[in-house]
Design a protein around this motif. Sequence first.
Motif, PDB file in Angstrom:
ATOM      1  N   GLU A  31       0.827  -1.209   0.000  1.00 25.68           N
ATOM      2  CA  GLU A  31       0.000   0.000   0.000  1.00 25.68           C
ATOM      3  C   GLU A  31       0.857   1.252   0.000  1.00 25.68           C
ATOM      4  O   GLU A  31       0.542   2.236  -0.695  1.00 25.68           O
ATOM      5  N   LEU A  32       1.933   1.238   0.772  1.00 26.18           N
ATOM      6  CA  LEU A  32       2.769   2.432   0.914  1.00 26.18           C
ATOM      7  C   LEU A  32       3.831   2.548  -0.173  1.00 26.18           C
ATOM      8  O   LEU A  32       4.513   3.568  -0.273  1.00 26.18           O
ATOM      9  N   GLY A  33       3.976   1.511  -0.980  1.00 27.82           N
ATOM     10  CA  GLY A  33       4.947   1.552  -2.066  1.00 27.82           C
ATOM     11  C   GLY A  33       6.385   1.425  -1.595  1.00 27.82           C
ATOM     12  O   GLY A  33       7.296   1.998  -2.207  1.00 27.82           O
ATOM     13  N   VAL A  34       6.614   0.679  -0.522  1.00 26.48           N
ATOM     14  CA  VAL A  34       7.969   0.437  -0.005  1.00 26.48           C
ATOM     15  C   VAL A  34       8.159  -1.072   0.172  1.00 26.48           C
ATOM     16  O   VAL A  34       7.243  -1.873  -0.055  1.00 26.48           O
ATOM     17  N   THR A  35       9.359  -1.449   0.577  1.00 27.74           N
ATOM     18  CA  THR A  35       9.616  -2.871   0.779  1.00 27.74           C
ATOM     19  C   THR A  35       9.127  -3.303   2.148  1.00 27.74           C
ATOM     20  O   THR A  35       8.966  -2.492   3.067  1.00 27.74           O
TER      21      THR A  35
END
Length: 295
Positions: A31-35
Amino acid sequence: MQFRRRLPSLTGLLMLEAVLRRKSFTAAAVELGVTQAAVSRQIALLEDELGQPMFLRKHRAIEPTAACLTLGSSLSQSFANIADTIEAIKASSQAVVTIGATVAFSSFWLLPRLADFRDRNPGIQIRVISQDAKIDLDSGEVDIGIRYGSPPFSDGTVIASRGDVIMPVCSPDYFRRREAGPLSARDDFIETDAVDRSWLSWTQWLAKSGATFEARPSLRFNHYTETIFAARAGQGVALGWKALVQTFLDDGTLVACDDFQLMEEGRYNVLLPLKARRTMASDLAAAWLTAMLHG
């Protein structure tokens, strides 16, 4: 000196709220676009800073602690409030507020002051509807109406009201040319044939002032703005609603032609339509109009 309390990293708080809501480090990361590793690292840093665990790590599952649930509830409400505020600000920056008033009020009172509102609220667009016929507040065409008369009104709520005095006015040139003394039948009267008869005629004004002569207007207009322009041009005497002609009294293009001033029952009223949908933009405009009218 007061110091602001040091708060945990906003990034960590955002990730904690996302993990709680999605019930998964991996889903929160997507959702947050991180790993997923970045989420785990931020949560670990947050736990170190708070001095207690936020999640109990189990095989293929996580379980929030009581402290985590308490913090998460506060974060969820806070982020929702922030989102609502941002949406309201965006809406106000794109909003158009429509104000309805008579031609005279728009021209002589409202328009000279609008620059102040626009300076204070650069994101709000103003639309002005000027007409001397009564504006139908139930039509939804205006967000705020300004009406002269005696409240209450069946189609709107009065949020501000101001009285006025009415006096004969003329140009300095006409004042020098006319015969000294009170008004008389020898004066040149300028009349406004107003649709709304809450605006006084010369016959009504003279009767209220106790004058014993009859006024025979040599000029007649269907808009008060034209009446005042004619008076400023030295064409005769007009009835001056002081709130509307104050600018011309201040700059000397109009002067009082008689000592008598009449305090009329009618008032300038700022009205909100009964069926109006309130917005931040219309609230700001209504508050500004109230301050200006009472100022």
